[in-house]
Write an enzyme that holds these catalytic residues in place. Structure first.
Site, short mmCIF file in Angstrom:
data_model
loop_
_atom_site.label_atom_id
_atom_site.label_comp_id
_atom_site.label_asym_id
_atom_site.label_seq_id
_atom_site.Cartn_x
_atom_site.Cartn_y
_atom_site.Cartn_z
N TYR A 269 93.50 84.46 81.24
CA TYR A 269 92.33 85.34 81.12
C TYR A 269 92.27 86.41 82.05
O TYR A 269 92.26 86.20 83.34
CB TYR A 269 91.17 84.25 81.45
N LYS B 188 93.26 86.14 76.82
CA LYS B 188 91.99 86.88 76.68
C LYS B 188 92.05 88.17 77.30
O LYS B 188 92.01 87.82 78.75
CB LYS B 188 91.00 85.81 76.85
#
Length: 301
Positions: free
Chosen positions: A135, A163
Protein backbone atom coordinates in the site's frame (compact mmCIF):
# COMPACT_ATOMS: atom_id res chain seq x y z
CA UNK A 1 -5.00 -14.76 -6.40
CA UNK A 2 -5.54 -12.22 -9.17
CA UNK A 3 -7.43 -9.14 -7.98
CA UNK A 4 -9.53 -7.33 -10.57
CA UNK A 5 -12.35 -4.81 -10.63
CA UNK A 6 -13.62 -2.32 -8.07
CA UNK A 7 -12.69 -3.09 -4.49
CA UNK A 8 -14.37 -0.90 -1.89
CA UNK A 9 -12.12 0.81 0.65
CA UNK A 10 -14.76 0.33 3.33
CA UNK A 11 -15.54 2.80 6.04
CA UNK A 12 -15.75 1.34 9.55
CA UNK A 13 -19.25 1.38 11.09
CA UNK A 14 -18.97 2.36 14.74
CA UNK A 15 -21.39 2.20 17.65
CA UNK A 16 -23.08 5.39 18.83
CA UNK A 17 -20.51 6.00 21.56
CA UNK A 18 -17.68 5.27 19.09
CA UNK A 19 -16.57 2.40 21.33
CA UNK A 20 -16.62 -0.77 19.29
CA UNK A 21 -17.74 -1.96 15.89
CA UNK A 22 -21.44 -1.81 15.04
CA UNK A 23 -22.00 -5.34 13.82
CA UNK A 24 -25.47 -4.83 12.34
CA UNK A 25 -24.48 -1.74 10.35
CA UNK A 26 -21.32 -3.45 9.16
CA UNK A 27 -23.28 -6.41 7.85
CA UNK A 28 -25.78 -4.09 6.15
CA UNK A 29 -23.01 -2.15 4.40
CA UNK A 30 -21.23 -5.31 3.29
CA UNK A 31 -24.47 -6.68 1.85
CA UNK A 32 -25.19 -3.42 0.04
CA UNK A 33 -21.72 -3.33 -1.54
CA UNK A 34 -21.71 -6.95 -2.66
CA UNK A 35 -25.26 -6.69 -4.03
CA UNK A 36 -24.20 -3.73 -6.13
CA UNK A 37 -21.29 -5.50 -7.76
CA UNK A 38 -18.02 -4.74 -6.00
CA UNK A 39 -15.25 -7.24 -6.62
CA UNK A 40 -13.80 -7.16 -3.12
CA UNK A 41 -13.81 -5.46 0.28
CA UNK A 42 -10.80 -3.63 1.65
CA UNK A 43 -11.16 -2.93 5.37
CA UNK A 44 -8.93 -0.95 7.72
CA UNK A 45 -7.40 1.36 5.18
CA UNK A 46 -7.11 5.13 5.53
CA UNK A 47 -10.87 5.62 5.05
CA UNK A 48 -11.41 2.72 7.44
CA UNK A 49 -9.69 4.68 10.24
CA UNK A 50 -7.11 1.96 10.91
CA UNK A 51 -4.94 4.52 12.69
CA UNK A 52 -7.59 5.10 15.40
CA UNK A 53 -8.88 1.59 16.06
CA UNK A 54 -7.69 -0.79 18.74
CA UNK A 55 -6.33 -4.21 17.81
CA UNK A 56 -9.49 -5.76 19.23
CA UNK A 57 -11.69 -3.53 17.07
CA UNK A 58 -9.66 -4.36 13.96
CA UNK A 59 -9.98 -8.10 14.51
CA UNK A 60 -13.70 -7.79 15.31
CA UNK A 61 -14.35 -5.81 12.12
CA UNK A 62 -12.42 -8.24 9.93
CA UNK A 63 -14.28 -11.20 11.44
CA UNK A 64 -17.71 -9.64 10.82
CA UNK A 65 -16.90 -8.67 7.22
CA UNK A 66 -15.48 -12.11 6.41
CA UNK A 67 -18.58 -13.79 7.87
CA UNK A 68 -21.00 -11.56 5.98
CA UNK A 69 -19.10 -11.78 2.69
CA UNK A 70 -19.26 -15.57 3.04
CA UNK A 71 -16.80 -16.17 0.22
CA UNK A 72 -18.78 -14.18 -2.35
CA UNK A 73 -15.96 -11.66 -2.70
CA UNK A 74 -12.46 -11.62 -1.18
CA UNK A 75 -11.79 -9.59 1.95
CA UNK A 76 -8.52 -7.70 2.34
CA UNK A 77 -7.53 -6.18 5.68
CA UNK A 78 -5.04 -3.44 6.46
CA UNK A 79 -2.43 -4.75 8.88
CA UNK A 80 0.08 -1.95 8.38
CA UNK A 81 2.01 -0.11 11.04
CA UNK A 82 5.50 1.03 11.90
CA UNK A 83 6.73 -2.04 13.78
CA UNK A 84 7.54 -5.07 11.64
CA UNK A 85 6.72 -7.45 14.48
CA UNK A 86 3.41 -5.74 15.31
CA UNK A 87 2.33 -5.94 11.66
CA UNK A 88 3.23 -9.63 11.54
CA UNK A 89 1.30 -10.32 14.73
CA UNK A 90 -1.82 -8.56 13.45
CA UNK A 91 -1.54 -10.34 10.10
CA UNK A 92 -1.61 -13.67 11.90
CA UNK A 93 -4.73 -12.64 13.80
CA UNK A 94 -6.39 -11.77 10.50
CA UNK A 95 -5.45 -15.19 9.14
CA UNK A 96 -7.37 -16.80 12.01
CA UNK A 97 -10.62 -15.03 11.05
CA UNK A 98 -10.34 -15.92 7.37
CA UNK A 99 -9.11 -12.76 5.66
CA UNK A 100 -7.98 -13.49 2.08
CA UNK A 101 -4.97 -11.16 2.00
CA UNK A 102 -3.44 -8.35 4.04
CA UNK A 103 -2.68 -4.85 2.86
CA UNK A 104 0.44 -3.34 4.36
CA UNK A 105 0.99 0.40 4.21
CA UNK A 106 4.60 1.54 4.23
CA UNK A 107 5.88 2.50 7.69
CA UNK A 108 5.25 6.13 8.58
CA UNK A 109 6.60 8.77 10.99
CA UNK A 110 10.14 7.49 10.48
CA UNK A 111 12.00 7.82 7.18
CA UNK A 112 13.49 4.43 6.34
CA UNK A 113 15.79 3.41 3.49
CA UNK A 114 14.90 1.16 0.56
CA UNK A 115 16.90 -1.62 2.20
CA UNK A 116 14.90 -1.29 5.40
CA UNK A 117 11.61 -1.09 3.51
CA UNK A 118 12.38 -4.24 1.54
CA UNK A 119 13.43 -6.04 4.71
CA UNK A 120 10.22 -4.92 6.45
CA UNK A 121 8.03 -6.59 3.82
CA UNK A 122 10.23 -9.66 3.45
CA UNK A 123 10.23 -10.27 7.21
CA UNK A 124 6.45 -10.00 7.36
CA UNK A 125 6.04 -12.36 4.40
CA UNK A 126 8.07 -14.98 6.26
CA UNK A 127 6.02 -14.63 9.45
CA UNK A 128 2.51 -14.87 7.99
CA UNK A 129 0.75 -17.30 5.69
CA UNK A 130 -1.39 -14.60 4.07
CA UNK A 131 -0.70 -13.01 0.68
CA UNK A 132 0.41 -9.37 0.87
CA UNK A 133 -0.78 -6.28 -0.99
CA UNK A 134 1.63 -3.35 -0.82
CA UNK A 135 0.00 0.00 0.00
CA UNK A 136 1.72 3.11 -1.32
CA UNK A 137 0.39 6.49 -0.16
CA UNK A 138 3.44 8.79 0.04
CA UNK A 139 1.46 11.97 0.79
CA UNK A 140 0.45 10.40 4.11
CA UNK A 141 3.51 8.32 4.99
CA UNK A 142 6.39 10.30 3.53
CA UNK A 143 7.64 7.16 1.77
CA UNK A 144 7.15 6.26 -1.89
CA UNK A 145 7.90 2.67 -2.91
CA UNK A 146 10.68 3.33 -5.38
CA UNK A 147 11.30 1.46 -8.60
CA UNK A 148 14.39 -0.19 -7.11
CA UNK A 149 12.48 -1.36 -4.04
CA UNK A 150 9.48 -2.49 -6.09
CA UNK A 151 11.64 -4.54 -8.47
CA UNK A 152 12.96 -6.44 -5.47
CA UNK A 153 9.60 -6.87 -3.74
CA UNK A 154 7.75 -8.08 -6.83
CA UNK A 155 10.07 -11.14 -6.88
CA UNK A 156 8.40 -12.35 -3.67
CA UNK A 157 5.54 -14.71 -4.67
CA UNK A 158 3.64 -13.92 -1.47
CA UNK A 159 3.40 -10.27 -2.48
CA UNK A 160 0.46 -10.36 -4.90
CA UNK A 161 -0.31 -6.73 -5.61
CA UNK A 162 0.05 -3.06 -4.88
CA UNK A 163 -2.48 -0.36 -4.11
CA UNK A 164 -1.00 2.90 -5.34
CA UNK A 165 -2.58 6.04 -3.91
CA UNK A 166 0.20 8.36 -5.00
CA UNK A 167 -2.01 9.99 -7.63
CA UNK A 168 1.06 10.01 -9.88
CA UNK A 169 0.31 8.45 -13.27
CA UNK A 170 4.01 7.84 -13.95
CA UNK A 171 4.29 5.98 -10.67
CA UNK A 172 1.35 3.72 -11.52
CA UNK A 173 2.82 3.13 -14.97
CA UNK A 174 6.14 2.13 -13.39
CA UNK A 175 4.48 -0.48 -11.16
CA UNK A 176 2.58 -1.91 -14.13
CA UNK A 177 5.70 -2.13 -16.30
CA UNK A 178 7.77 -3.76 -13.56
CA UNK A 179 5.21 -6.43 -12.69
CA UNK A 180 4.35 -7.69 -16.17
CA UNK A 181 6.37 -10.85 -15.56
CA UNK A 182 3.91 -11.80 -12.79
CA UNK A 183 0.58 -12.93 -14.24
CA UNK A 184 -0.78 -13.25 -10.71
CA UNK A 185 0.24 -9.72 -9.62
CA UNK A 186 -2.35 -6.94 -9.47
CA UNK A 187 -1.76 -3.20 -9.74
CA UNK A 188 -4.70 -1.37 -8.17
CA UNK A 189 -5.14 2.38 -8.28
CA UNK A 190 -6.11 3.98 -4.99
CA UNK A 191 -6.89 7.43 -6.37
CA UNK A 192 -10.55 7.50 -7.37
CA UNK A 193 -9.99 10.29 -9.90
CA UNK A 194 -7.59 8.03 -11.81
CA UNK A 195 -9.63 4.83 -12.15
CA UNK A 196 -10.11 5.00 -15.92
CA UNK A 197 -6.65 6.44 -16.54
CA UNK A 198 -5.07 3.56 -14.64
CA UNK A 199 -7.18 0.95 -16.43
CA UNK A 200 -6.08 2.40 -19.78
CA UNK A 201 -2.47 2.00 -18.66
CA UNK A 202 -3.02 -1.65 -17.78
CA UNK A 203 -4.01 -1.56 -14.11
CA UNK A 204 -6.22 -4.41 -12.92
CA UNK A 205 -8.71 -2.38 -10.95
CA UNK A 206 -9.16 0.13 -8.17
CA UNK A 207 -9.50 0.29 -4.41
CA UNK A 208 -12.10 3.04 -4.32
CA UNK A 209 -13.41 4.81 -1.23
CA UNK A 210 -16.11 6.59 -3.23
CA UNK A 211 -17.69 3.20 -3.93
CA UNK A 212 -19.05 3.16 -0.37
CA UNK A 213 -21.61 5.65 -1.74
CA UNK A 214 -21.24 5.70 -5.54
CA UNK A 215 -21.11 1.93 -5.78
CA UNK A 216 -22.91 1.44 -9.09
CA UNK A 217 -21.07 4.36 -10.69
CA UNK A 218 -17.60 3.07 -9.82
CA UNK A 219 -18.45 -0.51 -10.78
CA UNK A 220 -19.86 0.74 -14.10
CA UNK A 221 -16.61 2.59 -14.89
CA UNK A 222 -14.78 -0.74 -14.73
CA UNK A 223 -17.48 -2.72 -16.54
CA UNK A 224 -17.77 -0.18 -19.37
CA UNK A 225 -13.99 -0.16 -19.76
CA UNK A 226 -13.99 -3.94 -20.01
CA UNK A 227 -16.71 -3.86 -22.68
CA UNK A 228 -14.81 -1.23 -24.68
CA UNK A 229 -17.28 1.60 -24.12
CA UNK A 230 -14.66 4.16 -23.14
CA UNK A 231 -16.85 7.18 -23.88
CA UNK A 232 -19.51 6.20 -21.36
CA UNK A 233 -16.83 5.12 -18.90
CA UNK A 234 -15.29 8.59 -19.15
CA UNK A 235 -18.65 10.26 -18.51
CA UNK A 236 -19.01 8.30 -15.29
CA UNK A 237 -15.39 8.89 -14.32
CA UNK A 238 -15.91 12.63 -14.69
CA UNK A 239 -19.19 12.44 -12.79
CA UNK A 240 -17.55 11.41 -9.51
CA UNK A 241 -15.55 14.65 -9.38
CA UNK A 242 -18.40 16.52 -7.68
CA UNK A 243 -18.60 13.95 -4.89
CA UNK A 244 -14.83 14.02 -4.52
CA UNK A 245 -15.04 17.81 -4.20
CA UNK A 246 -17.42 17.72 -1.24
CA UNK A 247 -15.38 14.98 0.42
CA UNK A 248 -12.79 17.71 1.02
CA UNK A 249 -15.21 19.67 3.25
CA UNK A 250 -13.84 17.80 6.28
CA UNK A 251 -10.98 15.54 7.28
CA UNK A 252 -11.06 12.00 5.83
CA UNK A 253 -13.38 10.14 6.25
CA UNK A 254 -15.93 12.47 7.90
CA UNK A 255 -17.90 13.44 4.77
CA UNK A 256 -17.79 9.89 3.42
CA UNK A 257 -19.24 8.44 6.62
CA UNK A 258 -21.85 11.19 6.81
CA UNK A 259 -22.83 10.51 3.19
CA UNK A 260 -23.34 6.81 3.91
CA UNK A 261 -25.95 7.80 6.47
CA UNK A 262 -27.67 10.13 4.04
CA UNK A 263 -28.22 7.29 1.54
CA UNK A 264 -29.62 4.90 4.14
CA UNK A 265 -26.51 3.15 5.45
CA UNK A 266 -25.58 4.91 8.70
CA UNK A 267 -22.08 4.03 9.88
CA UNK A 268 -21.64 6.30 12.88
CA UNK A 269 -19.22 9.13 13.44
CA UNK A 270 -15.48 9.27 12.95
CA UNK A 271 -13.01 8.45 15.69
CA UNK A 272 -11.31 11.42 17.27
CA UNK A 273 -9.32 13.45 16.47
CA UNK A 274 -11.43 13.65 13.28
CA UNK A 275 -14.53 15.76 13.93
CA UNK A 276 -17.96 15.45 12.28
CA UNK A 277 -18.99 17.52 9.24
CA UNK A 278 -19.86 21.13 10.04
CA UNK A 279 -23.52 22.05 9.68
CA UNK A 280 -22.74 24.72 7.07
CA UNK A 281 -21.75 22.03 4.56
CA UNK A 282 -24.76 19.73 5.01
CA UNK A 283 -27.08 21.30 2.42
CA UNK A 284 -24.42 21.23 -0.31
CA UNK A 285 -23.46 17.64 0.42
CA UNK A 286 -27.12 16.61 0.17
CA UNK A 287 -27.55 18.54 -3.05
CA UNK A 288 -24.55 16.85 -4.65
CA UNK A 289 -25.60 13.38 -3.53
CA UNK A 290 -29.06 13.92 -4.97
CA UNK A 291 -27.56 14.20 -8.48
CA UNK A 292 -26.40 10.58 -8.25
CA UNK A 293 -29.78 9.22 -7.11
CA UNK A 294 -30.96 7.99 -10.49
CA UNK A 295 -27.98 5.80 -11.33
CA UNK A 296 -27.41 4.66 -7.76
CA UNK A 297 -31.04 4.09 -6.87
CA UNK A 298 -30.97 5.91 -3.54
CA UNK A 299 -32.89 8.81 -2.08
CA UNK A 300 -31.01 11.30 0.08
CA UNK A 301 -32.47 11.34 3.57
Amino acid sequence: MKIKGIVTAMVTPLQADNCGIDEQKTRQLVEHLITNGVAGLFVLGTNGEFYALSTEEKIALAKIVVEQAAGRVPVFAGAGGISTQAVSDLANEFAKVGVDAISIITPFLIKISDRELINHYQEISEKTQLPIILYNIPSNTGINISEAAFKELVKNPKIIGIKDSSGDVENIKMYIENSRQRADFSVLVGSDSKILTALNLGADGAVAATSNVLTKTDVAIYDLYQSGDLARAQVLQTSIDEFRRVLKFATVPAVLKYSCGLIGYPVGKTKLPVLPVKEKYVAEIKEVLTTYGTIEGFEVQ
